[in-house]
Design an enzyme around this catalytic site. Structure first.
Site, PDB file in Angstrom:
ATOM      1  CD  GLU A  35     -11.897  48.912 -44.087  1.00 33.04           C
ATOM      2  OE1 GLU A  35     -12.117  50.024 -43.405  1.00 33.04           O
ATOM      3  OE2 GLU A  35     -12.401  47.739 -43.977  1.00 33.04           O
ATOM      4  CB  THR A  37     -11.170  55.689 -48.708  1.00 30.20           C
ATOM      5  OG1 THR A  37     -12.067  55.030 -48.183  1.00 30.20           O
ATOM      6  CG2 THR A  37     -10.350  54.692 -49.511  1.00 30.20           C
ATOM      7  N   GLY A 122     -12.814  44.979 -35.090  1.00 33.56           N
ATOM      8  CA  GLY A 122     -13.026  45.839 -36.183  1.00 33.56           C
ATOM      9  C   GLY A 122     -14.275  46.045 -36.682  1.00 33.56           C
ATOM     10  CB  SER A 124     -17.112  50.374 -35.658  1.00 30.73           C
ATOM     11  OG  SER A 124     -16.628  51.706 -35.183  1.00 30.73           O
ATOM     12  CB  SER A 126     -15.351  52.752 -30.468  1.00 35.68           C
ATOM     13  OG  SER A 126     -14.771  52.700 -31.794  1.00 35.68           O
ATOM     14  CD  GLU A 158     -13.327  56.457 -31.791  1.00 31.58           C
ATOM     15  OE1 GLU A 158     -14.490  56.076 -31.797  1.00 31.58           O
ATOM     16  OE2 GLU A 158     -12.641  55.418 -32.237  1.00 31.58           O
ATOM     17  CG  ASP A 170     -16.044  52.956 -38.037  1.00 30.73           C
ATOM     18  OD1 ASP A 170     -16.117  52.559 -39.134  1.00 30.73           O
ATOM     19  OD2 ASP A 170     -14.793  52.907 -37.244  1.00 30.73           O
ATOM     20  CE1 TYR A 219      -7.955  54.648 -39.001  1.00 33.67           C
ATOM     21  CE2 TYR A 219      -7.538  56.659 -37.952  1.00 33.67           C
ATOM     22  CZ  TYR A 219      -8.386  55.893 -39.068  1.00 33.67           C
ATOM     23  OH  TYR A 219      -9.635  56.495 -39.451  1.00 33.67           O
TER      24      TYR A 219
HETATM   25  C1  GLA Z   1     -11.829  52.793 -38.348  1.00 31.10           C
HETATM   26  C2  GLA Z   1     -12.047  54.147 -38.230  1.00 31.10           C
HETATM   27  C3  GLA Z   1     -12.688  54.529 -39.656  1.00 31.10           C
HETATM   28  C4  GLA Z   1     -11.939  54.271 -40.762  1.00 31.10           C
HETATM   29  C5  GLA Z   1     -11.375  52.847 -40.778  1.00 31.10           C
HETATM   30  C6  GLA Z   1     -10.658  52.233 -41.946  1.00 31.10           C
HETATM   31  O1  GLA Z   1     -12.569  51.895 -38.340  1.00 31.10           O
HETATM   32  O2  GLA Z   1     -12.640  54.618 -37.133  1.00 31.10           O
HETATM   33  O3  GLA Z   1     -13.031  55.828 -39.619  1.00 31.10           O
HETATM   34  O4  GLA Z   1     -10.713  55.180 -41.059  1.00 31.10           O
HETATM   35  O5  GLA Z   1     -10.698  52.380 -39.503  1.00 31.10           O
HETATM   36  O6  GLA Z   1     -11.263  52.370 -42.906  1.00 31.10           O
END
Ligand code: GLA
Length: 377
Positions: A35, A37, A122, A124, A126, A158, A170, A219
């Site tokens: 995460e 990374t 969390g 994704s 998106s 994005e 993601d 973020y």
């Molecule tokens: C979001 C971002 C990813 C990643 C995670 C954290 O989901 O879209 O690219 O950086 O956070 O690991």
């Protein structure tokens, strides 16, 4: 009987626009470990889940792209050049613009968008929206593209247009997921190995109900910390940093912690891949617990509720380990659970979470499914 979502999307398309659309699906994801990374070109271990965004598409013979978001009952006209609206339409518009940047002109078409990827948890939603829209728009343009390009173009939609400076994880897993497997993805080379997930293990996602909004800035601030730490270490990205370098460096205390998270998390991905391959689920769980502690203590992206939830989950019978998943500041906790114990564990975790925080929540047992594809009827 409830109709499958793809049928609902087709029916909505026919009643709004008429004609028979093609339908594309792209999944949300879990991330077992790795995460924060990806934007340091590190390692991640995501898997696509059986929750998708569906996009029905047919060309309309004009130059106009019209998109109906079924769940919201909102329709938008997507300009040929990106114009920010601050709404869901920015994702669709960002994808159209990102294709344009890649030299692909999307002719006029009608889109109906609908899905069952929970938002803000969390997983994704998106990326699922971006990748499914991209498949639909590529089909509309009559262009075939490889899954790595699709991931990169969706990421750029994005990052450049919606305005979240995300990494590639993601969109990559949404485009490239393999049923029954996590991918051990190297975000520098964009090469990956498939890691089969044994049927004896289940991944349970428990929502903290605390909603994160990555556009809110936390973020981007973490990403900036990583970039400034790399620069002070004389590196392009933290992927190349080592514990030794930190010992001798002039980084601030905060930058040291950020860098330590990235270095140790990359190591944990390697360890987890090995442990999963050898069926050593207690080590998988231990590494997930350590990942949570690092996200909490070094990267500062957890919150009170996800800390409580991860602690409860990892102490629950049948659970190997648990950690906050995704961009952070809330969202969901992912637990690695013995497949036979998952129902009981899920109830026990939700009860204990309610007792401690007063929050009633949902959980989801994630089936690991394939990546983006066209639905053929
Ligand atoms: C979001 C971002 C990813 C990643 C995670 C954290 O989901 O879209 O690219 O950086 O956070 O690991």
């Amino acid at each position: 009987m409830i109709a499958p979502i793809e049928d609902v999307v087709v029916q909505a398309f026919i009643s709004r626009f008429g004609g028979r659309p093609r339908v594309f699906a792209a999944p949300g994801r879990i991330n077992i470990i790795g995460e924060h990374t990806d934007y340091s070109e590190g390692l991640v271990m995501p898997a696509a889940i059986d929750r998708c965004c569906f996009v029905a598409m047919a060309r309309n013979g004009s130059d106009t792209v019209r998109a109906l978001a079924l769940g919201r009952q909102e329709e938008a006209e997507i300009a040929p050049v990106f114009v920010r609206s601050g709404s869901w339409a920015d994702y669709v518009s960002g994808v159209r613009q990102s294709l344009r940047d890649a030299g692909i002109r999307v002719p006029g078409c009608d889109l109906v968008i609908h899905g069952n990827v929970p938002e803000g948890a969390g997983v994704s939603s998106s990326a699922a929206l971006e990748v499914s829209t991209m498949l639909a728009m590529l089909a509309c343009a009559g262009v075939t593209a490889g899954p790595v390009d699709i991931a990169l173009w969706a990421q750029s939609a994005e990052a450049k247009y919606v305005g979240v400076p995300c990494g590639v994880m993601d969109q990559f897993i949404s485009a490239n997921g393999v049923a029954g497997h996590a991918l051990v993805l190297d975000c520098r080379s964009l090469t990956y190995e498939r890691a089969p997930v044994p049927p004896t293990v289940a991944f349970l996602l428990i929502d903290s109900t605390v909603r994160h909004r990555l556009v809110d800035g936390g973020y981007a601030a973490r990403r900036a910390d990583c970039e400034s730490a790399a620069e002070l270490l004389g590196l392009r990205v933290l992927r190349d940093a080592s514990h030794d370098m930190l010992d001798k460096s002039i980084l601030s205390e905060r930058q040291t912690r950020r860098a330590r998270h990235v270095i140790s998390e990359n190591e944990r991905v390697v360890g987890t891949a090995l442990a999963l391959a050898t069926g050593d689920l207690s080590s998988v769980g231990r590494l997930m617990n350590e990942s949570h502690a690092s996200l909490r203590d070094d990267f500062d992206v957890t919150c009170r509720e996800t800390d409580i939830l991860a602690d409860i989950a990892s102490a629950t019978r049948g659970v190997y380990g648990a950690r906050q998943m995704g961009g952070g500041f809330g969202g969901a906790v992912l637990a690695c659970v013995d497949a036979g114990a998952v129902e009981a564990a899920s109830g026990a975790i939700r009860d204990a979470y309610r007792a401690e925080t007063g929050i009633s929540t949902n959980s989801l047992v994630c089936r690991i499914a394939e990546g983006a594809h066209e639905i053929t009827s």
